[in-house]
Write a protein that holds these residues in place. Structure first.
Motif, PDB file in Angstrom:
ATOM      1  N   GLU A  18       0.835  -1.210   0.000  1.00 28.49           N
ATOM      2  CA  GLU A  18       0.000   0.000   0.000  1.00 28.49           C
ATOM      3  C   GLU A  18       0.865   1.253   0.000  1.00 28.49           C
ATOM      4  O   GLU A  18       0.647   2.184  -0.782  1.00 28.49           O
ATOM      5  N   SER A  19       1.864   1.271   0.858  1.00 30.99           N
ATOM      6  CA  SER A  19       2.745   2.437   0.964  1.00 30.99           C
ATOM      7  C   SER A  19       3.510   2.687  -0.328  1.00 30.99           C
ATOM      8  O   SER A  19       3.581   3.828  -0.817  1.00 30.99           O
ATOM      9  N   ILE A  20       4.045   1.624  -0.918  1.00 30.72           N
ATOM     10  CA  ILE A  20       4.847   1.776  -2.139  1.00 30.72           C
ATOM     11  C   ILE A  20       3.972   2.205  -3.317  1.00 30.72           C
ATOM     12  O   ILE A  20       4.329   3.117  -4.072  1.00 30.72           O
ATOM     13  N   GLU A  22       1.039   3.718  -3.267  1.00 29.03           N
ATOM     14  CA  GLU A  22       0.536   5.081  -3.078  1.00 29.03           C
ATOM     15  C   GLU A  22       1.616   6.108  -3.404  1.00 29.03           C
ATOM     16  O   GLU A  22       1.324   7.178  -3.944  1.00 29.03           O
ATOM     17  N   SER A  23       2.871   5.774  -3.104  1.00 31.57           N
ATOM     18  CA  SER A  23       3.968   6.698  -3.420  1.00 31.57           C
ATOM     19  C   SER A  23       4.147   6.862  -4.928  1.00 31.57           C
ATOM     20  O   SER A  23       4.734   7.841  -5.388  1.00 31.57           O
ATOM     21  N   LYS A  24       3.614   5.893  -5.696  1.00 31.10           N
ATOM     22  CA  LYS A  24       3.687   5.958  -7.159  1.00 31.10           C
ATOM     23  C   LYS A  24       2.440   6.601  -7.769  1.00 31.10           C
ATOM     24  O   LYS A  24       2.298   6.649  -8.996  1.00 31.10           O
ATOM     25  N   GLY A  25       1.554   7.067  -6.907  1.00 35.38           N
ATOM     26  CA  GLY A  25       0.385   7.796  -7.405  1.00 35.38           C
ATOM     27  C   GLY A  25      -0.887   6.994  -7.542  1.00 35.38           C
ATOM     28  O   GLY A  25      -1.894   7.502  -8.049  1.00 35.38           O
ATOM     29  N   TYR A  26      -0.891   5.738  -7.087  1.00 34.56           N
ATOM     30  CA  TYR A  26      -2.096   4.920  -7.178  1.00 34.56           C
ATOM     31  C   TYR A  26      -2.971   5.115  -5.941  1.00 34.56           C
ATOM     32  O   TYR A  26      -2.466   5.394  -4.841  1.00 34.56           O
ATOM     33  N   GLU A  27      -4.262   4.950  -6.133  1.00 32.36           N
ATOM     34  CA  GLU A  27      -5.195   4.901  -4.995  1.00 32.36           C
ATOM     35  C   GLU A  27      -5.271   3.444  -4.555  1.00 32.36           C
ATOM     36  O   GLU A  27      -5.587   2.567  -5.361  1.00 32.36           O
TER      37      GLU A  27
END
Length: 238
Positions: A18-20, A22-27
């Protein structure tokens, strides 16, 4: 923004992914059981699902088949730390995108997610109360895109609660509400949807209102096939 569901009974892994992601712009949303994953898939449409094969209760293949039934457009990437070739074969035969073995390289997961998104057909919703016009657009677009249709503003809004659309064609003169009002409601559920207003007659003030409201562009009836396809391609490139 693309939406991803991560499903694994190992909470530490779901939190890490989740953290990785989200850092790439995904929900990103997570689930730690098959039942929880199915409940989330019933409430929202996900572009990608990262799904563990071996979980307590329902195994990943059973969960995949249920998610496939609920959301046929979701691309599913299976994950496993075990030698479960029979389950992997079933999943792939049923349409899972691929299977990765744990421990995996995070860069490989990101690459697979990007590839799965690129190969996923874009989804278009055509909203017009004239069946003949809807069929005309469907005949042009059906081989390139996944097409849904609605004949009223309310039906379009209800469908947006169930499926995530990439592009929505909205007739301005719908029987129950105008296309701009429909777009405002749909945008609350799909913030990055691309909207194109369809007009029976080109009226400058309507075009101006649509562009100010966030529409990508407008197209007059009757629709020229080449103009239509070029408009869609430019919209996706943007």
């Amino acid at each position: 923004m693309h939406r991803i569901l991560v499903v694994d009974d190992e909470q530490n892994l779901t939190l890490l992914l989740e953290s990785i992601l989200e850092s790439k712009g995904y929900e990103v949303e997570t689930a730690n059981s098959g039942l929880e994953a199915i409940e989330k898939a019933q409430k929202k449409t996900f572009d990608i699902c990262l799904l563990d094969i071996r979980m307590p209760g329902m195994n990943g293949v059973e969960v995949f088949l249920k998610i496939k039934e609920i959301s046929p457009l979701t691309r599913v990437i299976m994950m496993t730390a075990y030698a479960v070739e029979d389950l992997i074969e079933i999943a792939l035969n049923e349409g899972a995108y691929t299977c990765v073995h744990k421990p995996f390289d995070i860069d490989d997961i990101l690459r697979l997610v990007e590839e799965a998104l690129k190969t996923k057909k874009q989804v278009i919703l055509i909203v017009d109360d004239v069946e003949k016009f809807r069929n005309e657009l469907i005949s042009i677009l059906k081989d390139r895109y996944v097409i849904y249709e609605a004949k009223s503003g309310k039906e379009a809004i209800d469908k947006a609660k169930e499926v995530r659309y990439d592009i929505i064609f909205l007739d301005y003169g719908l029987p129950d509400m105008d296309g701009i009002a429909v777009f405002r409601e749909v945008k609350k559920m799909i913030p990055d949807v691309v909207a194109i207003l369809v007009l029976d007659k080109y009226l400058e003030y309507l075009v101006g209102d649509a562009l100010k409201s966030g529409f990508y562009g407008c197209i007059p009836k009757p629709v020229d096939k080449t103009v239509l396809l070029n408009l869609i391609e430019r919209a996706f490139e943007k």
